[in-house]
Enzyme design. Structure first.
Site, PDB file in Angstrom:
ATOM      1  N   CYS A 173      37.300 -33.968 -23.519  1.00  0.00           N
ATOM      2  CA  CYS A 173      37.644 -32.736 -22.812  1.00  0.00           C
ATOM      3  C   CYS A 173      36.504 -32.403 -21.866  1.00  0.00           C
ATOM      4  CB  CYS A 173      37.837 -31.613 -23.832  1.00  0.00           C
ATOM      5  SG  CYS A 173      38.102 -30.000 -23.083  1.00  0.00           S
ATOM      6  N   CYS A 228      40.062 -33.388 -15.721  1.00  0.00           N
ATOM      7  CA  CYS A 228      40.568 -32.779 -16.955  1.00  0.00           C
ATOM      8  C   CYS A 228      41.352 -33.892 -17.614  1.00  0.00           C
ATOM      9  CB  CYS A 228      41.479 -31.597 -16.644  1.00  0.00           C
ATOM     10  SG  CYS A 228      42.417 -31.034 -18.088  1.00  0.00           S
TER      11      CYS A 228
HETATM   12  N1  DGL Z   1      41.758 -31.330 -21.527  1.00  0.00           N
HETATM   13  C1  DGL Z   1      40.775 -30.372 -21.218  1.00  0.00           C
HETATM   14  C2  DGL Z   1      39.780 -30.840 -20.181  1.00  0.00           C
HETATM   15  O1  DGL Z   1      39.543 -32.023 -20.039  1.00  0.00           O
HETATM   16  C3  DGL Z   1      41.068 -28.904 -21.147  1.00  0.00           C
HETATM   17  C4  DGL Z   1      42.454 -28.361 -21.044  1.00  0.00           C
HETATM   18  C5  DGL Z   1      42.529 -26.879 -21.406  1.00  0.00           C
HETATM   19  O2  DGL Z   1      42.594 -26.591 -22.590  1.00  0.00           O
HETATM   20  O3  DGL Z   1      42.483 -26.037 -20.498  1.00  0.00           O
HETATM   21  O4  DGL Z   1      39.174 -30.060 -19.505  1.00  0.00           O
END
Ligand code: DGL
Length: 264
Positions: A75, A189
């Protein structure tokens, strides 16, 4: 070294599955515990203080419970905000996910590229530093989209994701001054590689798309050199909140090798 210790892959939702896919390619025998913090989802609209309090504490609990070989924070939002803090409190190796600014700067011919992340990621000093260090001769446009995160979650639940909504997200980058020269887009993301097909389908011209998944998998494989996993490969999905809605994800989770689901 023979072990049964799993790799712990962590995200707020399904985004980390895009990283898990790359890890599985390099380490097919590794047992995996995939944790989606659906109780804290979404991360991208939260404050630094909220995530700084939540992520290290939650990872502490997960490490205690699953005793992993290694932790992957799959993440960008959690990593750019709390990677240092997490590393300071856990006594296990932690691999983070940061926007692929360096690879984008290496391949952009027009020297204009975009960073598409969550609202929280694109405002981080961590990103300023990456741009200063690796892309000082580039114009780097940033756009934060919480909508695209929600669209990736919908897609993996088998729900409709209308293409015009993807175009609106891309326009957030392309309509900025300099956008007409942009040739490369960083998917900053982990949810976004899951909807890359849709983004490509609505793109007004071909772009080079870059994400961090492969690089993370290579780093994990490097850190696991010499590790031999005993037993058949296994996959467990852990959610932080009991939620009816999780059942809609069963098919998608299976396709990533996660055949058991539990709540923390
Ligand atoms: N998948 C996450 C990232 O790489 C965050 C998504 C979220 O919960 O807003 O930033």
């Amino acid at each position: 070294m023979k072990t049964r210790k799993p790799l712990l892959v962590f995200d707020s939702g399904v985004g980390g599955l895009s990283v898990l896919r790359e890890i599985r390619r390099l380490l097919p025998a590794a047992p995996v515990v995939y944790c989606a913090d659906n109780g804290g989802f979404p991360y991208g609209t939260k404050t630094e203080a909220e995530l700084g309090a939540r992520v290290p504490a939650l990872l502490g609990r997960l490490v205690e419970r699953f005793d992993p070989q290694l932790v992957v924070i799959a993440c960008n939002t959690a990593s750019t905000i709390s990677l240092a803090q997490v590393r300071a409190v856990l006594n296990v190796q932690v691999v983070g996910t940061v926007p692929a600014v360096k690879p984008a700067a290496l391949i952009s011919r027009t020297r204009v590229f975009g960073v598409l992340g969550t609202p929280a990621t694109v405002r981080q000093a961590y990103v300023d530093n990456l741009v200063r260090e690796f892309a000082s001769d580039c114009l780097v446009l940033r756009h934060g989209s919480a909508e695209l995160v929600a669209m990736a979650e919908r897609k993996l639940r088998g729900l409709p994701t209308p293409l015009p909504e993807f175009r609106a997200v891309l326009d957030g980058l392309l309509s900025q001054p300099g956008g007409e020269r942009l040739d490369t887009i960083v998917l900053a993301c982990t949810h976004f590689p899951l909807v890359k097909e849709e983004l490509m389908a609505v793109a007004p011209r071909p772009f080079q798309w870059v994400d961090s998944g492969e690089g993370i998998a290579r780093r994990v494989a490097y850190l696991c050199q010499g590790v031999e996993w005993e037993g058949p490969p296994s996959g467990l999905a852990v959610f932080t909140r009991a939620d009816e809605d999780v059942h809609f994800l069963t098919t998608a989770l299976r396709s990533f090798g996660l055949d058991r689901i539990v709540t923390l």
